[in-house]
Design an enzyme around this catalytic site. Structure first.
Site, PDB file in Angstrom:
ATOM      1  N   TYR A 122      -1.170  13.729  83.914  1.00 24.16           N
ATOM      2  CA  TYR A 122      -2.329  14.438  83.446  1.00 24.16           C
ATOM      3  C   TYR A 122      -2.005  15.911  83.564  1.00 24.16           C
ATOM      4  CZ  TYR A 122      -7.193  13.684  82.089  1.00 24.16           C
ATOM      5  OH  TYR A 122      -8.365  13.574  81.378  1.00 24.16           O
ATOM      6  N   TRP A 124      -3.075  18.550  85.071  1.00 23.38           N
ATOM      7  CA  TRP A 124      -3.591  19.416  86.124  1.00 23.38           C
ATOM      8  C   TRP A 124      -2.646  19.606  87.294  1.00 23.38           C
ATOM      9  CZ3 TRP A 124      -7.355  22.465  85.014  1.00 23.38           C
ATOM     10  CH2 TRP A 124      -8.360  22.073  84.116  1.00 23.38           C
TER      11      TRP A 124
END
Length: 773
Positions: A122, A124
């Site tokens: 992901y 992040w």
């Protein structure tokens, strides 16, 4: 490959603070004999306290310090194994770990093919532009394996990012180049925020921001006389500086309220007929539904009152306040993370269109304004450093929130965005950056899904639940332990992210891990292009420097940039983006929808013939009905003391816990009949599982609702249980794993129903941050 200068464990008491960046803001830090010291960027008017998670996290016991292999995989080889998540780990050398992993990747690639590999991750993991784990793992899989099955969309905006291109055009343009905070401060007369604009959300942005401006902009607007109206079960979804009127609504009833507002506008002749005629398509068809001509039920205020919990008179009065003013309609991401989540997003646009304000400064439709820090700002006018991921030779993909469906049902057909697709047969998952045991729903089901794999590989800095389910765990550095460039596409300051501390244990940069692994697969040159990490930083900086030179601005070379405190980048004008241009001349600047207009009725979506997402916004009913077994609605929203589950073991996050558990918010009049007092530990449960949480009582939450933030590291008392109990407070043991609709298949983790009871007796210890055996 490691060309970085070696730095000591401490800098000394007089050492200068070095600049760095995080997704929650720019900051500076130094190492001293007392440990890591951090301080916010001096120009930030509203700094984010999440940076205080760094000092305690840097050398925490939860860090992964050496390569580990799950005992069952090491002894028995690849294959499905229900022991994932509760097995022991065996420490091995880097050489052995990479040899075994390289051989396994070659087995899958040359046997089942790259279409049997799923590239997780992901976006992040790090604010750095080079050590961006998602880009690194995808680049590796493309160059060394020939590609991978990817995911599309996000858990945050899975429903809206599919819907909006059909009905409004450019999703990124709507969210990133539309109504700005400066426009709100200067022009908005009334802001109606469905789901609010909580500062805990706008404190965060990919790449980090140097100035958190949201609180100040809303305060300036309110001081000028702008009215704020919050529609939410939670009062603090707008900051106190707004002086907002709070309409405490029943969760998932926003679509009904929007329809009643539009119905009042139409019934009283207050809607903007000229705007609807010139800029929209399908109004007449929707109006027949709205007025009840189509189904016999007018969607008026009397109809909406029992559905929303808001009195009919309040609804009518609000519609009248909106009409004829510079009104801004905001719909938060949270509303579309639910069953039927496409409907409030679409209906919010219809309400804004009926008011005729779309395309005006500070007016119209500010979808997701406040959901993230780079929304509501101007774009940078020069490119930010970006690492190429290469070419993916595999065309297959899944909507990101359907990973458990894919692993549990290979070959199963499903609907997505008008297509009938088939889930691939995945044998190996490679995850670098991200924690699906935070993002995903129904964690017992996700556990069963991961048990079906041949191999799960994870790069991690800490022993997350995902790492505890992996077969091969490779320790990676955290952002403080490596060099990078910090930049955000909507913030003018770009900074050198200098290495602030040596890596913990044997942790290595993702890039160095992938480079050595690619070498074992005959792809080192393709992956590295012959560059070290520092040489990549110099290479990625060059397009930004060239953009500055073209603009006639100072363009320092890399060495000068690296030794400085950062450089200011030029930004585009605050021109309202494509919606402003469309309003000025819809023929010259049509939208990228099929009609070139705002589509209140979409022929395309209607043609998909999905019962749960027809051709115009509809009220689908209330999917979250409390009953005798589960009498409370649970809101599982974003945390305020960390980003998602990142650094949950840091000091700032730990300080918010109650008896070591994630805090849950409850109304005192709901708690009292159950014998629950402030600080008690409670058990939240439903048919999928249960979790423990520490209670905080407040009247700033609607009665019948409980709020428990996501992000507490999953800590099941019995990992093998069919209905697990998380002793730490992860709400995703409770949420349902189902798509928002057949159109978007978005995440529905925002809401569910639960029972609440006080936990009596001994409390099980929280072991989420203890390394596994």
């Amino acid at each position: 490959m490691d060309d970085r200068p070696r730095i000591p464990e401490t800098d000394g008491e007089d050492a200068p603070f070095r600049p760095h960046s995080s997704h929650w803001g720019l900051f500076s830090a130094r190492m001293t004999g007392d440990g890591l010291q951090v301080r916010a960027h001096p120009g930030d008017p509203d700094p984010n306290g999440i940076i205080d998670n760094f000092p305690g996290a840097l050398r925490h016991r939860a860090r992964v310090t050496q390569p580990m292999i799950r005992r069952g995989w090491l002894e028995n080889g690849p294959g499905p194994d229900p022991r994932r998540g509760r097995d022991e780990y065996v420490p091995v050398s880097w050489e052995k770990a990479l040899d075994l992993l390289g051989a396994e990747l070659l087995r899958i690639r040359d046997g089942a093919g790259p279409g049997a590999i799923f590239g997780g991750s992901y976006g992040w993991a790090s604010a750095g532009r080079f050590h961006h784990a998602q880009s690194q793992v995808h680049r590796f899989l493309n160059t060394a394996c020939g590609g991978y099955v990817r995911s599309v969309n996000s858990y945050s905006s899975g429903a809206s990012s599919v819907l909006i291109p059909h009905v409004m055009g450019d999703y990124n343009g709507l969210t990133k180049r539309n109504v700005t905070w400066d426009q709100v401060a200067d022009h908005s007369e009334i802001v109606l925020a469905f789901g609010g604009m909580a500062l805990k959300n706008s404190m965060v942005a990919g790449g980090g921001v140097s100035r958190h401006v949201e609180r100040g902009a809303m305060a300036r607007a309110a001081a000028r006389g702008c009215e704020f109206v919050l529609v939410s079960p939670l009062r603090d979804d707008l900051p106190g500086e707004t002086g907002a009127q709070w309409l405490s609504c029943i969760p998932a009833s926003d679509t009904a309220l929007m329809m009643a507002l539009v119905h009042t506008l139409v019934a009283e002749g207050l809607h903007d007929r000229a705007f609807l005629a010139r800029y929209t398509t399908g109004w007449d068809r929707f109006e027949r539904y709205l007025t009840g001509e189509e189904d016999g039920q007018p969607k008026d205020a009397a109809w909406a009152a029992p559905l929303t919990g808001i009195a009919a008179g309040e609804i009518i009065a609000l519609a009248r306040r909106l009409a004829g003013r510079r009104a801004l309609i905001v719909v938060s991401h949270s509303l579309q993370r639910a069953e039927g989540g496409e409907q409030p997003v679409w209906m919010g646009m219809v309400l804004a269109a009926a008011l005729g304000q779309i395309g005006l400064p500070g007016g119209g439709y500010g979808y997701a304004l406040g959901a993230i820090a780079y929304y509501g700002r101007r774009n940078n006018a020069v490119p930010a450093p970006t690492l190429s991921q290469g070419r993916n030779g595999v065309a297959d993909y899944i909507p990101v929130a359907r990973i458990a469906d894919m692993l549990l049902g290979p070959g199963t057909a499903y609907r997505y965005n008008g297509q009938t697709r088939t889930y691939p047969d995945i044998r190996l998952v490679y995850w670098a950056g991200g924690n699906p045991f935070h993002h995903h729903q129904d964690l017992a089901r996700l556990t069963r899904a991961f048990a079906r794999l041949d191999t799960l590989v994870v790069h991690e800095l800490g022993w997350t639940a995902t790492a505890r389910h992996a077969d091969i765990v490779l320790p990676c550095t955290m952002t403080l332990e490596r060099e990078d460039i910090g930049a955000c596409s909507n913030d003018p300051l770009m900074v050198p992210m200098r290495r602030l501390a040596p890596p913990v244990g044997e942790a290595r940069d993702d890039y160095d891990i992938f480079a050595d692994l690619a070498g074992r697969m005959g792809a080192r040159e393709a992956f590295t292009e012959g560059r070290t990490s520092r040489q990549w930083l110099e290479h990625l900086y060059q397009p930004t420097r060239e953009g500055l030179a073209r603009a006639g601005l100072p363009a320092p070379d890399f060495a000068e940039f690296w030794e400085g405190e950062g450089i200011e980048l030029p930004q585009d004008p605050d021109d309202g983006g494509y919606l402003c241009a469309f309003r000025a001349d819809p023929q010259a600047a049509p939208l990228s929808t099929p009609s070139g207009r705002l589509e209140i009725f979409s022929e395309t979506i209607a043609g998909f013939a999905e019962p749960d997402c027809p051709g115009h916004p509809v009220w689908l009913g209330q999917p979250y009905r409390p009953d005798a077994e589960t009498p409370f609605v649970l809101i599982a929203n974003q945390p305020r003391t960390r980003l998602h589950s990142q650094l949950d073991f840091g000091g700032h996050s730990a300080a918010s816990k109650r008896q070591g558990r994630e805090p849950a918010l409850m109304h005192p009049e709901d708690a009292a009949p159950l014998g629950i007092a402030e600080g008690d530990v409670v058990r939240l449960s439903n048919a999928r599982g249960a979790c423990l949480a520490g209670i905080a009582l407040s009247r700033d939450i609607r009665r019948g609702v409980v709020q428990l933030a996501t992000g507490a590291w999953y800590d099941p008392l019995d990992p093998a249980a069919e209905h697990p109990l998380c002793v730490h407070g992860n709400p995703n043991v409770l949420t349902r794993d189902i798509g928002s609709s057949a159109l978007a298949q978005g995440c529905t983790g925002q809401l569910t129903t639960v029972a609440v009871a006080r936990h009596d007796g001994p409390l099980p210890p929280v072991r989420a941050f203890d390394p596994p055996a």
